[in-house]
Design a protein around this motif. Sequence first.
Motif, mmCIF file in Angstrom:
data_model
loop_
_atom_site.group_PDB
_atom_site.id
_atom_site.type_symbol
_atom_site.label_atom_id
_atom_site.label_comp_id
_atom_site.label_asym_id
_atom_site.label_seq_id
_atom_site.Cartn_x
_atom_site.Cartn_y
_atom_site.Cartn_z
ATOM 1 N N ILE A 19 3.544 17.174 0.675
ATOM 2 C CA ILE A 19 2.563 16.860 1.715
ATOM 3 C C ILE A 19 2.457 18.014 2.709
ATOM 4 O O ILE A 19 1.367 18.420 3.089
ATOM 5 C CB ILE A 19 2.919 15.536 2.419
ATOM 6 C CG1 ILE A 19 2.746 14.360 1.440
ATOM 7 C CG2 ILE A 19 2.065 15.325 3.662
ATOM 8 C CD1 ILE A 19 3.281 13.046 1.949
ATOM 9 N N LEU A 25 -2.994 16.244 -2.643
ATOM 10 C CA LEU A 25 -4.161 15.374 -2.435
ATOM 11 C C LEU A 25 -3.771 13.910 -2.322
ATOM 12 O O LEU A 25 -4.138 13.230 -1.368
ATOM 13 C CB LEU A 25 -5.145 15.506 -3.598
ATOM 14 C CG LEU A 25 -6.000 16.759 -3.664
ATOM 15 C CD1 LEU A 25 -6.910 16.706 -4.875
ATOM 16 C CD2 LEU A 25 -6.823 16.907 -2.401
ATOM 17 N N ARG A 26 -3.036 13.429 -3.321
ATOM 18 C CA ARG A 26 -2.712 12.000 -3.351
ATOM 19 C C ARG A 26 -1.567 11.750 -4.331
ATOM 20 O O ARG A 26 -1.229 12.612 -5.124
ATOM 21 C CB ARG A 26 -3.924 11.178 -3.768
ATOM 22 C CG ARG A 26 -4.383 11.460 -5.189
ATOM 23 C CD ARG A 26 -5.716 10.785 -5.511
ATOM 24 N NE ARG A 26 -6.168 11.120 -6.846
ATOM 25 C CZ ARG A 26 -6.764 12.254 -7.193
ATOM 26 N NH1 ARG A 26 -6.991 13.176 -6.286
ATOM 27 N NH2 ARG A 26 -7.145 12.469 -8.430
ATOM 28 N N SER A 43 -4.340 19.910 -5.098
ATOM 29 C CA SER A 43 -5.759 20.145 -4.819
ATOM 30 C C SER A 43 -6.508 20.706 -6.022
ATOM 31 O O SER A 43 -7.719 20.549 -6.115
ATOM 32 C CB SER A 43 -5.918 21.075 -3.616
ATOM 33 O OG SER A 43 -5.255 22.294 -3.843
ATOM 34 N N ASN A 65 1.255 3.944 -2.651
ATOM 35 C CA ASN A 65 0.444 3.562 -1.497
ATOM 36 C C ASN A 65 1.049 4.097 -0.202
ATOM 37 O O ASN A 65 0.338 4.622 0.661
ATOM 38 C CB ASN A 65 0.293 2.044 -1.435
ATOM 39 C CG ASN A 65 -0.653 1.612 -0.352
ATOM 40 O OD1 ASN A 65 -1.689 2.216 -0.135
ATOM 41 N ND2 ASN A 65 -0.285 0.556 0.347
ATOM 42 N N ASN A 68 0.474 7.802 0.016
ATOM 43 C CA ASN A 68 -0.926 8.100 0.345
ATOM 44 C C ASN A 68 -1.214 7.851 1.821
ATOM 45 O O ASN A 68 -1.992 8.583 2.430
ATOM 46 C CB ASN A 68 -1.865 7.302 -0.554
ATOM 47 C CG ASN A 68 -1.876 7.842 -1.970
ATOM 48 O OD1 ASN A 68 -1.694 9.040 -2.180
ATOM 49 N ND2 ASN A 68 -2.073 6.976 -2.928
ATOM 50 N N GLN A 69 -0.607 6.820 2.395
ATOM 51 C CA GLN A 69 -0.768 6.567 3.834
ATOM 52 C C GLN A 69 -0.171 7.708 4.651
ATOM 53 O O GLN A 69 -0.753 8.148 5.639
ATOM 54 C CB GLN A 69 -0.119 5.245 4.223
ATOM 55 C CG GLN A 69 -0.806 4.026 3.634
ATOM 56 C CD GLN A 69 -2.237 3.887 4.114
ATOM 57 O OE1 GLN A 69 -2.554 4.133 5.265
ATOM 58 N NE2 GLN A 69 -3.116 3.503 3.217
ATOM 59 N N ALA A 71 0.204 10.810 3.655
ATOM 60 C CA ALA A 71 -0.611 12.002 3.435
ATOM 61 C C ALA A 71 -1.883 11.964 4.289
ATOM 62 O O ALA A 71 -2.319 13.001 4.786
ATOM 63 C CB ALA A 71 -0.974 12.140 1.956
ATOM 64 N N LYS A 72 -2.455 10.791 4.491
ATOM 65 C CA LYS A 72 -3.639 10.665 5.339
ATOM 66 C C LYS A 72 -3.312 10.970 6.796
ATOM 67 O O LYS A 72 -4.136 11.495 7.535
ATOM 68 C CB LYS A 72 -4.206 9.248 5.261
ATOM 69 C CG LYS A 72 -4.928 8.936 3.999
ATOM 70 C CD LYS A 72 -5.444 7.514 4.060
ATOM 71 C CE LYS A 72 -5.979 7.071 2.726
ATOM 72 N NZ LYS A 72 -6.388 5.660 2.737
ATOM 73 N N ALA A 73 -2.094 10.650 7.211
ATOM 74 C CA ALA A 73 -1.696 10.808 8.598
ATOM 75 C C ALA A 73 -1.140 12.201 8.914
ATOM 76 O O ALA A 73 -0.781 12.465 10.041
ATOM 77 C CB ALA A 73 -0.639 9.774 8.954
ATOM 78 N N ARG A 74 -1.087 13.083 7.914
ATOM 79 C CA ARG A 74 -0.494 14.395 8.169
ATOM 80 C C ARG A 74 -1.334 15.155 9.180
ATOM 81 O O ARG A 74 -2.569 15.088 9.189
ATOM 82 C CB ARG A 74 -0.351 15.183 6.870
ATOM 83 C CG ARG A 74 -1.660 15.679 6.321
ATOM 84 C CD ARG A 74 -1.446 16.539 5.098
ATOM 85 N NE ARG A 74 -2.742 16.870 4.540
ATOM 86 C CZ ARG A 74 -3.001 16.909 3.246
ATOM 87 N NH1 ARG A 74 -2.059 16.667 2.393
ATOM 88 N NH2 ARG A 74 -4.199 17.200 2.838
ATOM 89 N N SER A 76 -3.353 18.132 10.912
ATOM 90 C CA SER A 76 -4.114 19.253 10.366
ATOM 91 C C SER A 76 -3.514 20.566 10.828
ATOM 92 O O SER A 76 -2.981 20.669 11.937
ATOM 93 C CB SER A 76 -5.577 19.160 10.789
ATOM 94 O OG SER A 76 -5.656 19.145 12.186
#
Length: 77
Positions: A19, A25-26, A43, A65, A68-69, A71-74, A76
């Motif tokens: 991550i 990506l996921r 990617s 899951n 993935n949660q 990874a979304k919160a990483r 930028s």
Amino acid sequence: MTTKLADTQLWQQNMASLIRSGLFLRAVTGELNGLHTVVGVYSDETISAPLAKYSDLRRALDAANLVNQLAKARPSV
């Protein structure tokens, strides 16, 4: 019990490293030799080696899951 805890920590460290790399990506689930696996997708759409293996599909789905949660919160870069 100690070995199981160490294995869990190792796959979590590997996933955190993926991550942080920014190339992740996921997480997706798959199957290998009758076990349900969690793998990372980069990617360029290539996949990592299995990061975790479970005999129960629900546990693998829950782990993917959760990753993935995270990874979304990483943050930028």
